[in-house]
Design an enzyme around this catalytic site. Structure first.
Site, PDB file in Angstrom:
ATOM      1  N   ALA A  76     -14.805  -5.283   0.174  1.00 60.07           N
ATOM      2  CA  ALA A  76     -13.511  -5.329  -0.323  1.00 60.07           C
ATOM      3  C   ALA A  76     -12.483  -4.361   0.570  1.00 60.07           C
ATOM      4  O   ALA A  76     -12.901  -3.280   1.028  1.00 60.07           O
ATOM      5  CB  ALA A  76     -13.552  -4.903  -1.680  1.00 60.07           C
ATOM      6  N   ASP A  77     -11.220  -4.494   0.429  1.00 57.84           N
ATOM      7  CA  ASP A  77     -10.236  -3.436   1.239  1.00 57.84           C
ATOM      8  C   ASP A  77      -9.098  -3.600   0.210  1.00 57.84           C
ATOM      9  O   ASP A  77      -8.620  -4.691  -0.155  1.00 57.84           O
ATOM     10  CB  ASP A  77      -9.885  -3.973   2.571  1.00 57.84           C
ATOM     11  CG  ASP A  77      -8.889  -2.915   3.151  1.00 57.84           C
ATOM     12  OD1 ASP A  77      -9.688  -1.895   3.543  1.00 57.84           O
ATOM     13  OD2 ASP A  77      -7.949  -3.125   3.444  1.00 57.84           O
ATOM     14  N   THR A  78      -8.366  -2.371   0.148  1.00 57.87           N
ATOM     15  CA  THR A  78      -7.188  -2.129  -0.695  1.00 57.87           C
ATOM     16  C   THR A  78      -5.970  -1.650   0.163  1.00 57.87           C
ATOM     17  O   THR A  78      -6.101  -0.826   0.805  1.00 57.87           O
ATOM     18  CB  THR A  78      -7.551  -1.250  -1.869  1.00 57.87           C
ATOM     19  OG1 THR A  78      -8.693  -1.747  -2.730  1.00 57.87           O
ATOM     20  CG2 THR A  78      -6.423  -1.190  -2.890  1.00 57.87           C
ATOM     21  N   GLY A 113      -8.271  -7.153  -1.262  1.00 56.98           N
ATOM     22  CA  GLY A 113      -8.920  -8.325  -0.986  1.00 56.98           C
ATOM     23  C   GLY A 113     -10.440  -8.090  -1.015  1.00 56.98           C
ATOM     24  O   GLY A 113     -11.131  -7.122  -0.621  1.00 56.98           O
TER      25      GLY A 113
END
Length: 196
Positions: A76-78, A113
């Site tokens: 995940a990436d924020t 994401g």
């Protein structure tokens, strides 16, 4: 539920998966977080998450000779988006204060994401939460930055810390998404994989 590989060293993502009682093991590989500038902002965190997942997948394949075959890999990436500008992690104290001064009294989007690599391919999505801060003074912001040192956080803040408790006027969407993982959607996606 299958024991998954979490391609993240974020303590917040680990905590959220633990709360959801998802069994996991952490494996991370250094990943370049640059992205093509022509990407729509909503696609940026998915792109970066995919890169993280692919790096871990290649590492496991090359180093462990199939030992992890079939285990889903979750990455995940924020990102924080103000208008159409992606705001990453602050580079230093002054940058953190300036970022928060820009967010104060305004609305921004937090986009996480998520990419899950699995035997059948890839499941990916993004989750968007809209956050509005109360107006904040530079003194309040400096207090937060000096006490909590939010230098590893997109947008220079963590919603579960002091600034989120006293500074947020409203939130539309998943609170946990702002912490770094829309965990209920992740659990739904993993459950679907288990059913296949």
């Amino acid at each position: 539920m299958k024991n998954i590989i979490l391609a993240s060293q974020s303590p917040r993502r680990k905590m959220l998966l633990e709360w959801a009682e998802v069994p996991f093991e952490v494996v991370v590989k250094a990943t370049d977080e640059n992205y093509p500038r022509e990407l729509a902002v909503e696609e940026v965190p998915v792109y970066i998450a995919r890169e993280k997942a692919l790096q871990v997948q290649a590492h496991l394949r090359d180093s462990y000779h199939g030992q992890y075959e079939g285990r889903p890999i979750l990455a995940a990436d924020t990102v924080v988006v103000l208008g159409e500008e992606v705001i990453g992690k602050p580079v230093n104290r002054r940058d953190a204060i300036e970022i928060l001064m820009r967010l104060a009294g305004r609305e921004h989007r937090v986009i996480t994401g998520v990419v899950i690599l699995h035997a059948a391919g890839e499941t990916s999505f993004q989750d968007i939460t809209t956050v509005r801060f109360h107006p904040l003074t530079e003194e309040q912001i400096s207090f937060y930055v000096d006490k909590y040192q939010p230098f590893d956080k997109a947008g220079a803040y963590a919603i579960q810390e002091w600034i989120g408790v006293v500074g947020i006027e409203s939130i539309q969407g998943d609170f946990y998404n702002v912490m770094g993982l829309p965990v209920s959607r992740v659990v739904q996606a993993l459950t679907q994989l288990d059913l296949q």
